[in-house]
Design a protein around this motif. Structure first.
Motif, PDB file in Angstrom:
ATOM      1  N   ALA A   2       0.845  -1.197   0.000  1.00 21.55           N
ATOM      2  CA  ALA A   2       0.000   0.000   0.000  1.00 21.55           C
ATOM      3  C   ALA A   2       0.877   1.242   0.000  1.00 21.55           C
ATOM      4  CB  ALA A   2      -0.917  -0.008   1.222  1.00 21.55           C
ATOM      5  N   ILE A   3       0.327   2.348  -0.482  1.00 16.24           N
ATOM      6  CA  ILE A   3       1.086   3.588  -0.643  1.00 16.24           C
ATOM      7  C   ILE A   3       0.339   4.740   0.012  1.00 16.24           C
ATOM      8  CG2 ILE A   3       2.117   5.183  -2.302  1.00 16.24           C
ATOM      9  CD1 ILE A   3       2.031   2.865  -4.358  1.00 16.24           C
TER      10      ILE A   3
ATOM     11  N   HIS B  32      -4.508  -6.074   4.632  1.00 11.27           N
ATOM     12  CA  HIS B  32      -4.768  -5.594   3.280  1.00 11.27           C
ATOM     13  C   HIS B  32      -3.483  -5.531   2.455  1.00 11.27           C
ATOM     14  CE1 HIS B  32      -8.598  -3.147   4.619  1.00 11.27           C
ATOM     15  NE2 HIS B  32      -8.565  -4.371   5.123  1.00 11.27           N
ATOM     16  N   ALA B  33      -2.335  -5.603   3.087  1.00 10.44           N
ATOM     17  CA  ALA B  33      -1.054  -5.492   2.401  1.00 10.44           C
ATOM     18  C   ALA B  33       0.012  -6.195   3.220  1.00 10.44           C
ATOM     19  CB  ALA B  33      -0.672  -4.020   2.203  1.00 10.44           C
ATOM     20  N   ALA B  34       1.051  -6.687   2.530  1.00  8.75           N
ATOM     21  CA  ALA B  34       2.175  -7.316   3.230  1.00  8.75           C
ATOM     22  C   ALA B  34       3.077  -6.259   3.842  1.00  8.75           C
ATOM     23  CB  ALA B  34       2.963  -8.204   2.285  1.00  8.75           C
ATOM     24  N   PHE B  35       3.176  -5.115   3.170  1.00  7.34           N
ATOM     25  CA  PHE B  35       3.882  -3.968   3.729  1.00  7.34           C
ATOM     26  C   PHE B  35       3.293  -2.716   3.116  1.00  7.34           C
ATOM     27  CE2 PHE B  35       6.335  -4.762  -0.137  1.00  7.34           C
ATOM     28  CZ  PHE B  35       6.646  -3.489  -0.603  1.00  7.34           C
ATOM     29  N   SER B  36       3.628  -1.581   3.677  1.00  9.37           N
ATOM     30  CA  SER B  36       3.107  -0.332   3.133  1.00  9.37           C
ATOM     31  C   SER B  36       4.140   0.769   3.298  1.00  9.37           C
ATOM     32  CB  SER B  36       1.802   0.076   3.826  1.00  9.37           C
ATOM     33  OG  SER B  36       2.030   0.350   5.205  1.00  9.37           O
ATOM     34  N   LEU B  37       4.017   1.773   2.449  1.00 12.00           N
ATOM     35  CA  LEU B  37       4.871   2.953   2.530  1.00 12.00           C
ATOM     36  C   LEU B  37       4.152   4.056   3.292  1.00 12.00           C
ATOM     37  CD1 LEU B  37       6.299   3.172  -1.111  1.00 12.00           C
ATOM     38  CD2 LEU B  37       7.297   2.043   0.894  1.00 12.00           C
TER      39      LEU B  37
ATOM     40  N   THR C  42      10.195   7.536  -6.863  1.00 16.90           N
ATOM     41  CA  THR C  42      11.366   6.663  -7.044  1.00 16.90           C
ATOM     42  C   THR C  42      11.240   5.367  -6.249  1.00 16.90           C
ATOM     43  OG1 THR C  42      12.810   8.560  -7.437  1.00 16.90           O
ATOM     44  CG2 THR C  42      13.869   6.513  -6.789  1.00 16.90           C
ATOM     45  N   VAL C  43      10.826   5.468  -4.976  1.00 12.94           N
ATOM     46  CA  VAL C  43      10.745   4.249  -4.155  1.00 12.94           C
ATOM     47  C   VAL C  43       9.685   3.299  -4.690  1.00 12.94           C
ATOM     48  CG1 VAL C  43      11.688   5.194  -2.013  1.00 12.94           C
ATOM     49  CG2 VAL C  43       9.259   5.464  -2.503  1.00 12.94           C
ATOM     50  N   VAL C  44       8.570   3.834  -5.179  1.00 14.86           N
ATOM     51  CA  VAL C  44       7.525   2.977  -5.746  1.00 14.86           C
ATOM     52  C   VAL C  44       8.049   2.276  -6.997  1.00 14.86           C
ATOM     53  CG1 VAL C  44       5.230   2.946  -6.798  1.00 14.86           C
ATOM     54  CG2 VAL C  44       5.659   4.370  -4.776  1.00 14.86           C
ATOM     55  N   GLU C  45       8.747   3.030  -7.850  1.00 16.91           N
ATOM     56  CA  GLU C  45       9.300   2.447  -9.072  1.00 16.91           C
ATOM     57  C   GLU C  45      10.259   1.302  -8.755  1.00 16.91           C
ATOM     58  OE1 GLU C  45       9.957   1.621 -12.965  1.00 16.91           O
ATOM     59  OE2 GLU C  45       8.455   3.004 -12.153  1.00 16.91           O
ATOM     60  N   ARG C  46      11.099   1.482  -7.747  1.00 19.51           N
ATOM     61  CA  ARG C  46      12.057   0.436  -7.383  1.00 19.51           C
ATOM     62  C   ARG C  46      11.344  -0.815  -6.885  1.00 19.51           C
ATOM     63  NH1 ARG C  46      16.737   4.107  -4.274  1.00 19.51           N
ATOM     64  NH2 ARG C  46      17.560   5.057  -6.189  1.00 19.51           N
ATOM     65  N   LEU C  47      10.291  -0.624  -6.110  1.00 14.05           N
ATOM     66  CA  LEU C  47       9.554  -1.769  -5.579  1.00 14.05           C
ATOM     67  C   LEU C  47       8.819  -2.510  -6.684  1.00 14.05           C
ATOM     68  CD1 LEU C  47       8.211   0.007  -2.381  1.00 14.05           C
ATOM     69  CD2 LEU C  47       9.938  -1.791  -2.431  1.00 14.05           C
ATOM     70  N   VAL C  48       8.212  -1.757  -7.608  1.00 14.15           N
ATOM     71  CA  VAL C  48       7.504  -2.368  -8.724  1.00 14.15           C
ATOM     72  C   VAL C  48       8.478  -3.156  -9.601  1.00 14.15           C
ATOM     73  CG1 VAL C  48       6.235  -1.882 -10.854  1.00 14.15           C
ATOM     74  CG2 VAL C  48       5.606  -0.712  -8.727  1.00 14.15           C
TER      75      VAL C  48
ATOM     76  N   ASP D  89       3.632   9.406  -4.944  1.00 15.31           N
ATOM     77  CA  ASP D  89       3.073   9.232  -6.283  1.00 15.31           C
ATOM     78  C   ASP D  89       3.034   7.779  -6.742  1.00 15.31           C
ATOM     79  OD1 ASP D  89       2.659  11.925  -6.537  1.00 15.31           O
ATOM     80  OD2 ASP D  89       4.406  12.298  -7.811  1.00 15.31           O
ATOM     81  N   MET D  90       1.882   7.409  -7.285  1.00 10.81           N
ATOM     82  CA  MET D  90       1.699   6.149  -8.011  1.00 10.81           C
ATOM     83  C   MET D  90       1.166   6.537  -9.385  1.00 10.81           C
ATOM     84  SD  MET D  90      -0.812   2.961  -7.035  1.00 10.81           S
ATOM     85  CE  MET D  90      -1.160   1.635  -8.200  1.00 10.81           C
ATOM     86  N   ALA D  91       1.874   6.178 -10.431  1.00  5.66           N
ATOM     87  CA  ALA D  91       1.548   6.632 -11.778  1.00  5.66           C
ATOM     88  C   ALA D  91       0.100   6.337 -12.147  1.00  5.66           C
ATOM     89  CB  ALA D  91       2.494   5.984 -12.792  1.00  5.66           C
ATOM     90  N   GLY D  92      -0.588   7.355 -12.653  1.00  5.85           N
ATOM     91  CA  GLY D  92      -1.947   7.195 -13.130  1.00  5.85           C
ATOM     92  C   GLY D  92      -3.021   7.231 -12.074  1.00  5.85           C
ATOM     93  N   ILE D  93      -2.620   7.339 -10.802  1.00 15.43           N
ATOM     94  CA  ILE D  93      -3.560   7.354  -9.682  1.00 15.43           C
ATOM     95  C   ILE D  93      -3.453   8.713  -8.977  1.00 15.43           C
ATOM     96  CG2 ILE D  93      -4.259   6.246  -7.531  1.00 15.43           C
ATOM     97  CD1 ILE D  93      -4.611   4.517 -10.043  1.00 15.43           C
ATOM     98  N   PRO D  94      -4.592   9.354  -8.645  1.00 18.91           N
ATOM     99  CA  PRO D  94      -4.515  10.674  -8.011  1.00 18.91           C
ATOM    100  C   PRO D  94      -3.691  10.667  -6.728  1.00 18.91           C
ATOM    101  CG  PRO D  94      -6.767  10.204  -8.693  1.00 18.91           C
ATOM    102  CD  PRO D  94      -5.982   8.926  -8.875  1.00 18.91           C
ATOM    103  N   THR D  95      -2.868  11.684  -6.560  1.00 17.99           N
ATOM    104  CA  THR D  95      -2.208  11.974  -5.284  1.00 17.99           C
ATOM    105  C   THR D  95      -2.983  13.124  -4.667  1.00 17.99           C
ATOM    106  OG1 THR D  95      -0.036  11.295  -6.101  1.00 17.99           O
ATOM    107  CG2 THR D  95      -0.071  12.716  -4.160  1.00 17.99           C
ATOM    108  N   THR D  96      -3.617  12.888  -3.516  1.00 17.90           N
ATOM    109  CA  THR D  96      -4.490  13.907  -2.921  1.00 17.90           C
ATOM    110  C   THR D  96      -3.884  14.593  -1.710  1.00 17.90           C
ATOM    111  OG1 THR D  96      -5.615  12.466  -1.313  1.00 17.90           O
ATOM    112  CG2 THR D  96      -6.452  12.454  -3.593  1.00 17.90           C
ATOM    113  N   VAL D  97      -2.932  13.946  -1.028  1.00 14.58           N
ATOM    114  CA  VAL D  97      -2.383  14.429   0.246  1.00 14.58           C
ATOM    115  C   VAL D  97      -3.509  14.686   1.251  1.00 14.58           C
ATOM    116  CG1 VAL D  97      -0.517  15.837   1.189  1.00 14.58           C
ATOM    117  CG2 VAL D  97      -0.784  15.682  -1.269  1.00 14.58           C
TER     118      VAL D  97
END
Length: 586
Positions: free
Chosen positions: A78-79, A166-171, A106-112, A84-92
């Motif tokens: 989970a994020i 819901h997730a094994a780990f999350s950011l 960057t961290v999401v890209e590395r994990l993917v 940022d996750m590409a194509g998904i709104p970032t709302t803060v």
């Protein structure tokens, strides 16, 4: 038809084993996660919840990856919705602020790239400003164990997503404690690497000079697996540093506060007892302990919100607030941010604070050489309603033992440490210098890996589910055998619990190949030399064997022969012997 049993608590190691053994597929895991998130909709965990529309492209990518070359192949994560996750709104946490990024952080890209599956964006205290988890227009994120309690912020949804399976780990992110406070309140691990160790490119800043991306997981092992992938210099990130992944080592010394620890809120007394119990556990680790004055850390912590550093938050978010209609931001969030907007702090006060922090960093670096500081993660918890009534003071008290961390350039890991009360977790945090992350990893592993540490101390973990639990008639027997209560837990979801027709009634746990449920148990630590006495006291059809926990690990414990089910009442649906008592049978 074979029913796939997905563990309630997801872990990287367990999912790896299940994939390797062909017990399940990533798609089956994702399907179960979507079902769980829908069942927990009322808990306000997600802003963009898991859905097959979002996740299917990442499942398709797995077909082109060799699991042996992708260390996180098929692992769902989970994020926090300021990453940022590409194509998904970032709302803060603010609908009017939302934008749709074209690329991953960057961290999401590395994990993917390592094969992990991003499943959605989690709720947070708006603009990552808060430690309570109730400052969001998307709803107050409920605590994973007790919904009336706060979940902690600002990374509230990320922590609860892991705690609820819901997730094994999350950011998450951490500026003032947001990667640690929710971990403590939801009974999971929160790891905060050194400043700059993980890139922050693609993260909406709160305080850019202090922000860290963090990870929540069920275990130290899982957090370090993620760290290996996420860590590393990013030449496109102005805050990035080249800091090597830690190799766990033990410190030469542990520091504890010499002054009395202050606890707050309705559970202050219970927290005090849990802290004292944690200290006793620390004393058993055979590492020299020294008590030190921690006033310096409190003074530095105050600078974050009661000093000019609040202006950095305003510099990031203030232009958005000023350019939008009144009440666009969550009211209490805007009130806090505006503390940095006026003339309260001069340029001179900024430099005074910088010099004070630099002096404190210098002192701390010398003091924590080859040492780890241990403090409570939080000083208490509250009902969500109580925080609404006093949002500023309660939030400030949540950060009493966390706010100093990034200002002093420390690394930290927040660990579960038992329960203050039933379903009310308690946690402690290990702090080390930014160049000594290995020490919190080594000490953290020693503290939480009870099986390993128990073996070294000639003890073993024992699972009990009935009259030997706290508050029941045979608890005294556990103490007579020298046992110490460690934590509450639940079994893997394939156990039947029966009520034996004895006087008094006793529960029996039977492991089933099909069906069953997760059953509430207590984990105690007992001297091995006393085990024989305990086993000898167990009447048929009860026995002693291995109990599989929800995490996938096994501990010794009370089991029951299967034939007893035919003459006993099936009480599996109650999930706990406690619930039988609630219904009037003791």
């Amino acid at each position: 038809m074979i029913v796939v049993q997905i563990p309630k608590r997801l872990s990287i190691e367990k999912l790896r084993e299940m994939y390797a053994d062909k017990e399940c597929t990533p798609k089956e895991v994702i399907t179960e996660i979507i079902n769980r998130s829908q069942a927990d909709t009322h808990m306000n965990i997600w802003i963009t919840p898991p859905s097959m529309d979002i996740i299917q492209p990442y499942l398709d990518r797995l077909e082109k990856k060799n699991p042996l070359d992708a260390p996180l192949w098929g692992i769902p994560f989970a994020i926090k919705d300021n990453i940022d996750m590409a194509g998904i709104p970032t709302t803060v946490g603010c609908p009017e602020y939302a934008y749709i990024p074209e690329t991953h952080a960057t961290v999401v890209e590395r994990l993917v790239e390592a094969g992990a599956i991003p499943i959605g964006k989690t709720n947070l205290d708006q603009f990552a400003t808060g430690l309570v988890g109730v400052r969001s227009p998307y709803g107050e994120t409920h605590n994973a164990l007790r919904p009336e309690l706060i979940s902690g912020g600002s990374s509230s949804g990320s922590a609860v997503a892991v705690a609820r399976g819901h997730a094994a780990f999350s950011l998450g992110t951490d500026t003032a404690g947001s990667g640690r406070v929710p971990a403590s309140l939801n009974n999971i691990v929160g790891y905060k690497p050194s400043l700059g160790a993980w890139p922050v490119k693609g993260v909406v800043p709160a305080c850019a000079s202090l922000d860290c991306v963090t990870v929540f997981a069920q275990s130290m092992d899982d957090t370090l697996i993620v760290d290996q992938i996420a860590r590393g210099f990013d030449e496109n990130d102005q805050w990035s540093k080249s800091i090597h992944s830690p190799t766990p080592e033990l410190p030469k010394k542990i520091y504890l506060p010499i002054e009395p620890i202050h606890f707050f809120g309705p559970y202050a007394d219970a927290y005090k007892k849990a802290w004292e119990s944690s200290i006793e556990k620390i004393k058993t680790m055979n590492i020299p302990i020294e008590y030190i004055d921690t006033q310096l850390f409190s003074e530095i912590a105050a600078i974050l919100y009661d000093g000019p550093w609040i202006a950095e938050r305003w510099s990031e978010i203030g232009p958005f607030i000023e350019s939008h209609p009144p009440h666009t931001a969550f009211p209490i969030t805007e009130k806090v941010l505006r503390l940095g907007s006026g003339s309260t702090y001069s340029a001179a006060s900024v430099f005074e604070a910088m010099h004070k922090i630099q002096s404190a960093r210098h002192q701390t670096k010398k003091r924590l050489e080859e040492a780890v500081l241990v403090m409570p993660t939080v000083g208490g918890t509250w009902m969500r309603e109580q925080v609404r009534e006093d949002p500023i003071e309660t939030n400030s008290q949540m950060g009493y033992y966390t706010n100093h961390c990034n200002l002093l350039d420390l690394s930290a890991v927040a660990l579960p440490s038992g329960f203050a009360e039933e379903d009310t977790p308690f946690g402690i945090t290990f702090f080390a210098r930014s160049d000594s992350e290995s020490l919190i990893c080594g000490l953290g592993d020693l503290y939480v890996n009870q099986i390993s540490s128990s073996t070294k101390n000639n003890t073993l973990l024992v699972s009990v589910c009935g009259l030997h639990m706290r508050g029941y008639p045979l608890e005294k027997q556990m103490h007579e055998f020298g046992a110490t209560f460690i934590r509450e837990d639940v079994t893997a979801p394939n156990y039947q619990m029966i009520k034996l027709p004895t006087v008094p009634p006793k529960p029996g746990l039977i492991k089933r190949q099909n069906g069953g449920a997760s059953i509430h148990v207590e984990i105690w630590e007992m001297p091995i030399e006393k085990l024989g006495e305990l086993v000898a006291s167990i009447p048929s059809p009860l026995g002693f064997g291995k109990i599989e926990l929800q995490s996938g690990k096994e501990v010794s414990g009370f089991i029951c022969e299967a034939f007893a089910a035919s003459t006993s009442q099936d009480i599996t649906e109650l999930g706990s012997w406690h619930n039988l008592v609630v219904h009037g049978d003791r």
